[in-house]
Design an enzyme around this catalytic site. Structure first.
Site, short mmCIF file in Angstrom:
data_model
loop_
_atom_site.label_atom_id
_atom_site.label_comp_id
_atom_site.label_asym_id
_atom_site.label_seq_id
_atom_site.Cartn_x
_atom_site.Cartn_y
_atom_site.Cartn_z
N LYS A 178 0.83 -1.29 0.01
CA LYS A 178 -0.02 -0.18 0.04
C LYS A 178 0.99 1.29 0.01
CE LYS A 178 -3.81 2.02 2.67
NZ LYS A 178 -4.58 1.77 3.76
N HIS B 125 -0.28 4.47 0.39
CA HIS B 125 -0.91 5.48 0.99
C HIS B 125 -1.13 5.25 2.40
CE1 HIS B 125 -4.31 3.33 -0.79
NE2 HIS B 125 -4.88 3.45 0.07
#
Length: 233
Positions: free
Chosen positions: A116, A118
């Site tokens: 991921k 963010h």
């Protein structure tokens, strides 16, 4: 037909086998495996999708961890994506229910298939792995590739893999190595020097069939399969 299991097995194994048979999760017949072997039985761990069945599975994981003399001390139960995610979360909860004193502070973690970029970012969800003793929980070991990938991820995050637990150890030789006695689980034990626990083994299933009404033919085929493909490690 009775699906009772013999008293020579541990109670949690008896209960888990009975549930697996009654729910059709453990089936007998002729099944083609990924290795193209013709197996007389098939265990579909993906079918534990109701609340009652999932509870049966994670209770068996927890009781195996609590009762096995091979269970190492661990801080985190790690579930490789995707099947391992609910197994880790629910088994941690069950461990705390069964033994709050010893397992009340046990954590869970799991990985993402893709990092991921963010929010909190990273590959790991749940407890941080750095400096922790990590036990991997998953359904089965086939060739061992997925477990090696999980071990690599855990080590990259600074964790120490201390063991693995699976639902079923088929205890059969690696494809193409019939007669060698070498199994995928045995290879992982040797390569990483960690215990690999299993709720059930092929031997347990054969033992269960000895006490099952109408299971004589299934047991005969299982014994023949073990003689041909059974592993010794």
């Amino acid at each position: 037909m009775s699906t009772s299991t013999p008293t020579s097995l541990a109670p949690y194994k008896q209960s888990f086998l009975t549930t697996s048979l009654d729910a059709g999760i453990l089936k007998f017949g002729t099944f083609t495996l990924k290795s193209l072997r013709q197996s007389p039985y098939f265990f579909n761990a993906g079918s534990f999708y109701t609340a009652t069945l999932l509870r049966s599975l994670t209770t068996a994981y927890a009781q195996c961890l609590i009762s096995s003399p091979e269970t190492p001390r661990f801080d985190i139960l790690f579930g490789p994506a995707y099947k391992g995610i609910p197994l880790a979360c629910c088994t941690v909860d069950k461990l705390a229910q069964l033994d709050e004193t010893q397992y009340g502070d046990i954590c869970y973690s799991f990985d993402r298939k893709e990092a991921k970029d963010h929010g909190e970012g990273g590959n790991i969800v749940g407890a941080p792995l750095r400096g922790k003793r990590v036990m991997i929980v998953d359904d089965v070991v086939t060739a061992g590739t997925a477990k090696r990938e999980a071990i690599e991820k855990i080590r990259k995050e600074g964790g120490e893999v201390v063991g693995i637990i699976v639902a079923l150890d088929r205890r059969e030789t690696l494809p193409g190595e019939e007669g060698s006695g070498r199994s995928a689980i045995g290879e992982i034990r040797r390569e990483f020097g960690v215990p690999v626990l299993a709720i059930l083994t092929m031997d347990d299933i054969i033992t269960a069939l000895e006490g099952r009404e109408g299971g004589e033919e299934d047991m005969k085929r299982m014994v023949e399969y073990r003689e041909k493909f059974g592993a010794t490690d």
